[in-house]
Write an enzyme that holds these catalytic residues in place. Structure first.
Site, mmCIF file in Angstrom:
data_model
loop_
_atom_site.group_PDB
_atom_site.id
_atom_site.type_symbol
_atom_site.label_atom_id
_atom_site.label_comp_id
_atom_site.label_asym_id
_atom_site.label_seq_id
_atom_site.Cartn_x
_atom_site.Cartn_y
_atom_site.Cartn_z
ATOM 1 C CE LYS A 7 3.304 -11.682 2.627
ATOM 2 N NZ LYS A 7 3.705 -10.599 3.002
ATOM 3 C CG HIS A 30 -6.765 1.689 -10.339
ATOM 4 N ND1 HIS A 30 -6.334 2.936 -10.604
ATOM 5 C CD2 HIS A 30 -7.644 1.758 -9.425
ATOM 6 C CE1 HIS A 30 -6.846 3.940 -9.979
ATOM 7 N NE2 HIS A 30 -7.846 3.144 -9.253
ATOM 8 N N PRO A 68 -2.312 -8.289 0.224
ATOM 9 C CG PRO A 68 -3.309 -8.882 -1.599
ATOM 10 C CD PRO A 68 -2.187 -7.901 -1.127
ATOM 11 N NE ARG A 128 0.293 3.029 -3.150
ATOM 12 C CZ ARG A 128 0.483 2.975 -1.772
ATOM 13 N NH1 ARG A 128 -0.443 2.609 -0.822
ATOM 14 N NH2 ARG A 128 2.067 3.318 -1.559
#
Ligand SMILES: [Zn+2]
Length: 326
Positions: A59, A143, A2, A162
């Site tokens: 971010k 997750h 993202p 991840r």
């Protein structure tokens, strides 16, 4: 993955949905997701915190909490935020039954069966989450690493297959510590042609690598750096300090253009990015070079090429973006 537009879109959704709400407590299913402070201090500080505001820096997503605290969320590769309406149960039985599987999958979510005739969505939920209620095995709920329980019954989930994403909790006066070194915000007024010219003049590395450096411009990643360079017809291997005044002007224009249109289209979803309601962004069909290796350039039909710069795949049109000698 993202980048600024995806984080900005999430910030706007959070602003519309959880400002004023109170986080009752946080539960952490993957300890390393919490970067600061240590887990016990994080958990004890995340009790009964009202969300006062939502901001974005580069971010980073920033949640202003009561008690002068700031929760920072950096999603890195695959982190996503998702709101679940009231009426869900978190099943953590896998943690005991199969710790290895737990470390990958995290908890599962079950819909608490409503009493007969009671199928109206509860107050405070969005209609757009209705589809989540019907599918208990929804992969978007997998997750989960951290869950924030809101006092109104909703959950704010942080999912991250991840596990590179990081969440931190800082006293407001130390916020600069968490965000130190971040460069100019490209959507702020301070991001001028003059300012860009000045920072690029100080960088001898390739323009692609320079654009990815968060200390130079905060929020750009691989997708929008490639798209902005295509917009400005600049070869990604050009040295940052070699751009002409016209190229710098076009590059700034390109950065603003690709970021603002991606925000309007609610971000770009290649694999993992989803918005707060689990929906994909709509910018994918408007990408001109990123991940289009071998496909015809939409301006000149030359096949798009892919090279690696600073270990990142880089996509460009060899005809529109010539590597001219300086
Ligand atoms: Zn071309």
């Amino acid at each position: 993955m993202p980048e600024l537009p995806e984080v900005e879109h999430t910030a706007r959704q959070l602003r519309a949905s959880i400002v004023g709400a109170t986080i009752n407590e946080a539960r952490v299913f993957w300890e390393r997701t919490i970067g600061y402070p240590a887990l016990p201090a994080f958990l004890s500080s995340m009790v009964a915190r009202q969300v006062g505001g939502i901001r974005r820096r580069g971010k980073f997503l920033l949640l202003d909490l009561s008690g002068d605290l700031v929760l920072t969320i950096h999603r890195r590769m695959t982190g996503n935020l998702l709101i679940l309406p009231p009426g869900w149960k978190i099943d953590t039985s896998l943690q005991q039954a199969d710790p290895l599987a737990w470390s990958t999958k995290g908890p599962s979510f079950r819909k608490i069966l409503a009493s007969p005739g009671d199928d109206q969505p509860s107050a405070g939920t969005s209609n757009s989450t209705a589809h989540l209620q019907s599918n208990v095995a929804d992969p978007r709920l997998a997750h989960c690493r951290v869950c924030f329980y809101l006092t109104d019954g909703r959950y704010l989930l942080f999912t991250d297959p991840r596990k590179f994403g990081r969440i931190e909790l800082w006293p407001r006066e130390l916020e600069g510590e968490a965000l130190r070194g971040l460069g100019t915000e490209p959507l702020d007024e301070e991001f001028t042609v003059e300012q860009l010219k000045k920072v690029l003049a100080a960088h001898k590395s390739t323009i692609k690598q320079t654009l990815l450096t968060q200390e130079v411009i905060a929020g750009l990643g691989n997708i929008y750096a490639d798209e902005a360079l295509f917009y400005a017809a600049i070869h990604p291997l050009r040295r940052a300090d070699s751009l002409s005044p016209l190229e710098i002007r076009l590059l700034r224009e390109g950065i603003l253009s690709v970021l603002t249109s991606a925000i309007e289209r609610r971000g770009t979803s290649f694999n993992d990015y989803r918005d707060l309601w689990g929906e994909a962004g709509e910018n994918y069909d408007h990408i001109l070079v990123y991940h289009r290796t071998g496909q015809p350039c939409l301006r000149c039909s030359t096949p798009i090429e892919r090279i690696t710069i600073a270990q990142r795949s880089t996509h460009y049109c060899p005809n529109c973006q010539k590597l001219t000698s300086e």
